[in-house]
Each structure stands twice: as structure tokens, then as C-alpha cells.
Write a protein that holds these residues in place. Sequence first.
Motif, PDB file in Angstrom:
ATOM      1  N   ILE A  15       0.670  -1.303   0.058  1.00 33.17           N
ATOM      2  CA  ILE A  15      -0.092  -0.151   0.187  1.00 33.17           C
ATOM      3  C   ILE A  15       0.725   1.249  -0.253  1.00 33.17           C
ATOM      4  O   ILE A  15       0.285   2.261  -0.934  1.00 33.17           O
ATOM      5  N   ILE A  30       2.318   2.134  -3.068  1.00 31.23           N
ATOM      6  CA  ILE A  30       1.753   2.845  -4.279  1.00 31.23           C
ATOM      7  C   ILE A  30       1.700   4.174  -3.915  1.00 31.23           C
ATOM      8  O   ILE A  30       1.520   5.710  -4.624  1.00 31.23           O
ATOM      9  N   LEU A  31       1.576   4.396  -2.488  1.00 33.64           N
ATOM     10  CA  LEU A  31       0.498   6.070  -2.116  1.00 33.64           C
ATOM     11  C   LEU A  31       1.813   6.795  -2.699  1.00 33.64           C
ATOM     12  O   LEU A  31       2.263   7.654  -3.137  1.00 33.64           O
ATOM     13  N   PHE A  42      -5.791  -5.410   1.918  1.00 30.72           N
ATOM     14  CA  PHE A  42      -6.490  -5.508   0.499  1.00 30.72           C
ATOM     15  C   PHE A  42      -7.265  -5.709   0.395  1.00 30.72           C
ATOM     16  O   PHE A  42      -8.591  -5.260   0.242  1.00 30.72           O
ATOM     17  N   ILE A  94      -9.565  -3.180   1.510  1.00 29.80           N
ATOM     18  CA  ILE A  94     -10.054  -1.869   0.765  1.00 29.80           C
ATOM     19  C   ILE A  94     -10.971  -2.568  -1.143  1.00 29.80           C
ATOM     20  O   ILE A  94     -11.480  -1.824  -1.564  1.00 29.80           O
ATOM     21  N   LYS A 127      -3.860   6.972  -6.913  1.00 25.80           N
ATOM     22  CA  LYS A 127      -4.036   6.158  -6.593  1.00 25.80           C
ATOM     23  C   LYS A 127      -5.584   4.986  -6.427  1.00 25.80           C
ATOM     24  O   LYS A 127      -4.823   3.805  -5.556  1.00 25.80           O
ATOM     25  N   LEU A 142      -5.101   1.032  -6.129  1.00 31.44           N
ATOM     26  CA  LEU A 142      -4.896   0.447  -4.616  1.00 31.44           C
ATOM     27  C   LEU A 142      -5.998  -0.701  -5.084  1.00 31.44           C
ATOM     28  O   LEU A 142      -6.280  -1.696  -4.914  1.00 31.44           O
ATOM     29  N   GLN A 143      -6.920  -0.397  -5.679  1.00 31.91           N
ATOM     30  CA  GLN A 143      -8.772  -1.253  -6.498  1.00 31.91           C
ATOM     31  C   GLN A 143      -8.250  -1.992  -7.129  1.00 31.91           C
ATOM     32  O   GLN A 143      -8.676  -3.650  -6.819  1.00 31.91           O
TER      33      GLN A 143
END
Length: 213
Positions: A33, A36-37, A61, A64, A85, A89-90
Motif C-alpha cells: 500500500i 503505491i501511495l 487489501f 480495500i 492512487k 489500490l483497487q
Amino acid sequence: MRSQQLMRWYKTLLAAFGPQHWWPAKTAEEVIIGAILTQNTAWKNVEQAIAALRGAGALHFKAIAALDTETLVELIRPARFMNLKARALQSFARFFGERYGYSIRRMKQKPTDELRKELLSLYRIGPETADSILLYALEKPVFVIDVYTKRIMSRHGFLSMGHSYEDFQALFMENLSADVQLYNEFHALLVHLGNRLCRPKPLCDQCPLRGIA
């Protein structure tokens, strides 16, 4: 020659800065996470977004995947570019759930080259993010290249900034043992050096690598 030089650098940086304890996360999913962020933003902003996800019970996840997009966007707003983002994440959550049943253990069992190709096929997962996931979350021996590493190595005459990500990565992976802990610590030390001293306007007189052949 290059191998010995790189190891001298590693030992010098480790003596100067000490262990970096990177990646700062409690779980492998939190590392992913964060990877990615952290795209195109400062880590302090990522920390705020991670704290918000943790507070919402969504720092994994499966959670999420269950969130609606609007809620996720608001939770990660401090990390900037939140719409992109959130989609990333999805996308990863769907991939992780469908392909690996949300199991980091199962993911680790996949050969590194195959796993890297899978990661690079996902939305907004480029080489640096993919390799950060492989090294820091999945403990695969893959050296991460970022802007700090490129700047440092080019200033010391190894390669020019015009060389590719793969060229810089090969410099390390062809001259160092395939050791996860070594790659982890060395990359983290280079990031620390780049952030603290080897800036766009460098503080060369304070650099521990000054005069190191």
C-alpha cells in the motif's frame, strides 16, 4: 572491480548512517500500500494516508476491495493524486484477491520474473513500484532504482542520467550477491544519502563517499 567498489560504498554508508530499518511497516500488505501511495509524493504525506486507512480498519487489501471508491479517495487524500492512487489500490486488490486469495505466502511462492511481469501489468505499477513490492514486501532479491540512486551513481561517474532503469539496476544486480538484506539496506542507505546530502544542490563536503574509490 565494480563489485568491490560497491561493497566499499555500502560499508561506508552503513558506518556513516547506520541501519535504516526500511520499509517502515508492520505487514507486507502495508508495504505494498505504501509503495503505491508514495508515487510522486513525500513520505510524510503517505504516513497520513496510511494512518487514515489504519483508523478505518482498511490497511489490507481485502478491506480495500470492499470500500467504495469515494470513501477510499477521501482516506488517501493526504497522499495526493488520490483518484489515480485509489484506482491503483483497487486494481491491486482485485489482482491480489483473484490470483492469490489475498495470501502473501502464496504470492511469495511465484518465481520472481513471472511475478514482476504480473505486477507491471497492473494499473500505475511501474518498475520502481514493482521492484519495491518485490524487495520490501515479498523479500525477493531485486534491487530498486529511484531518482536518488540515479543521481548518486551518475554524479560518481558510473552511468549517466540518460541510462535506463534496467541499466542502473544491472549495475547493482550484476556486481552484488543476490542478497535480499543487502539490497534492502543498500537501497535504503542510498535513499537516505540522496535525501539528506546528494540533493539537486549537493552538499558534497559532507558526503561520506567523498574520496572513496
